[in-house]
Scaffold this active site. Structure first.
Site, PDB file in Angstrom:
ATOM      1  N   MET A   1       0.809  -1.281   0.136  1.00 19.57           N
ATOM      2  CA  MET A   1      -0.079  -0.050   0.174  1.00 19.57           C
ATOM      3  C   MET A   1       0.821   1.127  -0.114  1.00 19.57           C
ATOM      4  SD  MET A   1      -3.117  -1.220  -0.131  1.00 19.57           S
ATOM      5  CE  MET A   1      -4.038  -0.008   0.763  1.00 19.57           C
ATOM      6  N   ALA A   2       2.236   1.361  -0.697  1.00 22.78           N
ATOM      7  CA  ALA A   2       3.138   2.328  -0.641  1.00 22.78           C
ATOM      8  C   ALA A   2       2.475   3.406  -1.441  1.00 22.78           C
ATOM      9  CB  ALA A   2       4.389   1.814  -1.127  1.00 22.78           C
ATOM     10  N   CYS A  85       6.027  -8.419   1.844  1.00 19.41           N
ATOM     11  CA  CYS A  85       6.206  -7.679   0.617  1.00 19.41           C
ATOM     12  C   CYS A  85       6.882  -8.614  -0.438  1.00 19.41           C
ATOM     13  CB  CYS A  85       7.124  -6.348   0.852  1.00 19.41           C
ATOM     14  SG  CYS A  85       7.137  -5.384  -0.758  1.00 19.41           S
ATOM     15  N   HIS A 157      -1.031 -13.316   4.841  1.00 17.32           N
ATOM     16  CA  HIS A 157      -1.496 -13.048   3.547  1.00 17.32           C
ATOM     17  C   HIS A 157      -1.494 -14.519   2.849  1.00 17.32           C
ATOM     18  CE1 HIS A 157      -1.815 -10.779  -0.427  1.00 17.32           C
ATOM     19  NE2 HIS A 157      -2.482 -11.872  -0.664  1.00 17.32           N
ATOM     20  N   ASN A 188      -5.559 -12.055   5.915  1.00 17.88           N
ATOM     21  CA  ASN A 188      -5.345 -11.219   4.815  1.00 17.88           C
ATOM     22  C   ASN A 188      -5.284 -11.926   3.560  1.00 17.88           C
ATOM     23  OD1 ASN A 188      -2.701  -9.650   3.294  1.00 17.88           O
ATOM     24  ND2 ASN A 188      -4.493  -8.906   3.691  1.00 17.88           N
ATOM     25  N   GLY A 189      -6.020 -11.052   2.439  1.00 15.06           N
ATOM     26  CA  GLY A 189      -6.209 -11.587   1.129  1.00 15.06           C
ATOM     27  C   GLY A 189      -7.540 -11.741   0.736  1.00 15.06           C
ATOM     28  N   ASP A 190      -7.941 -11.144  -0.175  1.00 17.99           N
ATOM     29  CA  ASP A 190      -9.354 -11.202  -0.875  1.00 17.99           C
ATOM     30  C   ASP A 190     -10.552 -10.788  -0.284  1.00 17.99           C
ATOM     31  OD1 ASP A 190      -7.798 -12.053  -3.149  1.00 17.99           O
ATOM     32  OD2 ASP A 190      -8.417 -14.282  -3.095  1.00 17.99           O
ATOM     33  N   ARG A 213      -5.809  -3.933  -0.646  1.00 13.96           N
ATOM     34  CA  ARG A 213      -6.417  -3.456  -1.909  1.00 13.96           C
ATOM     35  C   ARG A 213      -7.903  -3.452  -1.818  1.00 13.96           C
ATOM     36  NH1 ARG A 213      -5.051  -7.689  -5.931  1.00 13.96           N
ATOM     37  NH2 ARG A 213      -5.503  -9.027  -4.015  1.00 13.96           N
TER      38      ARG A 213
END
Length: 356
Positions: A1-2, A85, A157, A188-190, A213
């Protein structure tokens, strides 16, 4: 999320619902050496009463000193170490999702961070992925090491590093980690909708969720999450925002960016968010392009006034991926990185500049 979770966006999300909002990934060496770019990212909104920093590092000494500086000088209340990352500039240094392969190094970094933050009563958590690829999984060992080091929680994730953001997240791995460790596990994820978060917790036993995201162009997702976990979603479906309400959110976002960065830079930062906010709406290409080139708040106001405030939210956009997706790719690693999983890494200089 940079480039996304700066002080302005964190405030916008906090205005929508309860949660912990972590800043952009910042390098420990950058903090220790007072790198100008890094320090400019270490900015908090005046209403940000719980300061949470995501720290990246590959050297226990830098990580420990950075944690101490964050606690003593910046009033940080939570430190999250990023070991997930997938960006090549990070993994080629042995950082991010590559680092948990070196179990001893991971333990040293976590011990150093937890030890440095402990005198200030600041909890340390970590985020990771399943592993480098399907043949080099690390998440169960990482969870054990995190628990032994005194981490307050671990976020997983459900993808490997080589997947990046492609394919589907493997929630079953989150459930495995829950059963494997005695500290809270965050999934985390989807997570694109609040219902996804509720389902993830139900299916995996996770203590909570981490959203990335899914909130792009949708800061109200945190309002929905707060309602869902409070059990309100089952009683009355939450109303989807009209284009007028989304437009108001866009204006608020631009205003906060300009307040923190100045109008010129704030408007430039706002441009990247336009397509995320308008995804699925029947807004013409020319208006989208013009919005993505704005240079002033007055220009944003003029263009937003051209949107149809009564247009309903596009239900076809619900549950669909947002932001980066891409395809699986080869993970860039330091020479010889995979030769030894118990070692402390190769001789690689830690990154100075933040930004992910």
């Amino acid at each position: 999320m940079a480039g996304v979770t700066n002080a302005a966006y964190r405030r916008l999300c906090r205005e929508q619902g309860a949660g912990l909002y972590v800043c952009e990934m910042i390098t420990s060496r950058g903090i220790v050496e007072r790198d100008a770019v890094t320090m400019s990212m270490l900015v908090f909104d005046e209403l940000e009463d719980v300061r949470s920093v995501q720290l990246y590092g590959t050297d226990p000494r830098y990580v420990a000193k950075a944690a101490e500086i964050l606690c003593a000088e910046h009033g940080v209340a939570h430190i999250d170490l990023n070991f997930g990352c997938p960006v090549p500039k990070v993994t080629r240094k042995g950082g991010g999702g590559a680092l948990p392969w070196k179990r001893n190094l991971l333990g040293q970094i976590l011990d150093a961070a937890v030890g440095a933050a402990a005198p200030y009563g600041v909890p340390v958590t970590m985020k990771t992925r399943k592993g480098i690829d399907a043949d080099h999984l690390t998440y169960l060992d990482a969870g054990r090491i995190a628990e032994e080091s005194g981490c307050a929680a671990i976020a997983l994730h459900g993808r490997t590093v080589d997947q990046a953001y492609s394919g589907d997240a493997d929630w079953s791995a989150i459930g495995e980690l829950v059963a494997h460790v005695g500290i809270p596990v965050l999934g985390n994820g989807d997570i694109w909708e609040a219902s996804d978060a509720v389902r993830m917790v139900r299916e995996t036993g996770a203590a909570g969720v981490v959203v990335g995201r899914g909130c792009l162009g949708r800061p109200w997702l945190f309002r929905d999450l707060a309602a869902a976990f409070a059990g309100e979603e089952s009683r009355e479906p939450l109303a989807l925002p009209s284009l007028g309400e989304v437009s108001a959110m866009m204006r608020r976002h631009a205003e906060l960016l300009c307040r923190h960065m100045g109008e010129e830079r704030g408007c430039k930062e706002f441009r990247k968010h336009v397509s995320w906010y308008l995804k699925g709406f029947s807004v013409g290409g020319e208006l989208r392009r013009t919005l993505a080139l704005v240079t002033s708040l007055a220009g944003i106001d003029e263009l937003l006034a051209g949107l149809d405030p009564d247009e309903p939210f596009p239900v076809q956009a619900l549950g669909t991926p947002r932001g980066r997706q891409g395809s699986p790719r080869r993970v860039v690693l330091p020479q010889g990185w995979l030769d030894d999983t118990d070692g402390t890494g190769c001789v690689v200089d830690e990154d100075l500049h933040s930004g992910g």
